[in-house]
Write an enzyme that holds these catalytic residues in place. Structure first.
Site, PDB file in Angstrom:
ATOM      1  N   ASN A  60      83.080  -8.285   5.744  1.00  0.00           N
ATOM      2  CA  ASN A  60      84.383  -8.766   6.200  1.00  0.00           C
ATOM      3  C   ASN A  60      85.426  -8.766   5.082  1.00  0.00           C
ATOM      4  OD1 ASN A  60      85.881 -11.757   7.528  1.00  0.00           O
ATOM      5  ND2 ASN A  60      86.163  -9.704   8.302  1.00  0.00           N
TER       6      ASN A  60
ATOM      7  N   ARG B 299      86.457  -3.007   6.155  1.00  0.00           N
ATOM      8  CA  ARG B 299      86.733  -2.369   7.444  1.00  0.00           C
ATOM      9  C   ARG B 299      87.266  -3.330   8.503  1.00  0.00           C
ATOM     10  NH1 ARG B 299      80.970   0.189   8.309  1.00  0.00           N
ATOM     11  NH2 ARG B 299      80.478  -1.825   7.376  1.00  0.00           N
TER      12      ARG B 299
ATOM     13  N   ASP C 287      81.872   2.916   5.246  1.00  0.00           N
ATOM     14  CA  ASP C 287      82.199   1.700   4.511  1.00  0.00           C
ATOM     15  C   ASP C 287      82.844   2.063   3.175  1.00  0.00           C
ATOM     16  OD1 ASP C 287      82.353  -0.759   3.248  1.00  0.00           O
ATOM     17  OD2 ASP C 287      80.350  -1.386   3.868  1.00  0.00           O
TER      18      ASP C 287
END
Length: 160
Positions: A11, A14, A127
């Protein structure tokens, strides 16, 4: 109020990028009082931290606010508090479904972000914490958020 939760691993890259972009789109369409958006991570490594520097730099470049955003972890309550739970990759989706247990079996409120972009060959949003390619993620997130907003307008806002 319709609510959307974006989920990634920590968190900080992305899902906060998607939250900020989607919030920006809601303001542009005058829907900020109708659709709420949040983000969370499946892991707890970055709790309380602001988005990753790469995410912040990119959002600044596009004039998109991330003010007040802090990392948090997905909770069991997120299932009942959100209409759409959008996971950035396969692992995030599996972790979320495992947390939610039988509540999420067969329910379409939990799905992968890339389901919004079927024309792309990848099934996961890469990611950038590992790849460093925040621009690629922004391109996917921007288009995917536009498609999500269209989906919500078709599914929910026509019923209001």
């Amino acid at each position: 109020m319709i609510s959307v939760l974006f989920v990634c691993l920590g968190n900080i890259c992305r899902s906060p990028m998607a939250e900020a972009v989607f919030r920006h789109q809601l303001v542009q369409h005058g829907l900020e009082g109708i659709i709420a958006v949040d983000s969370a991570g499946t892991g707890d490594w970055h709790l309380g931290k602001q988005p990753h520097e790469g995410t912040r730099v990119l959002l600044d470049r596009y004039g998109i606010s991330y003010e007040g955003m802090r990392s948090r972890q997905v909770t069991l309550e997120d299932y009942s508090n959100n209409d759409y739970i959008v996971c950035m990759d396969n692992n995030n989706e599996q972790d979320v479904r495992q947390l939610f247990g039988s509540r999420s079996d067969g329910h379409s409120k939990v799905f992968k972000f890339m389901d919004l972009l079927p024309e792309h060959k990848t099934c996961d949003v890469p990611d950038p914490y590992y790849t460093g390619n925040f621009d690629e993620v922004y391109e996917l997130v921007s288009l995917g958020c536009t498609r999500l907003l269209q989906r919500i307008q078709e599914e929910k806002l026509t019923q209001v």
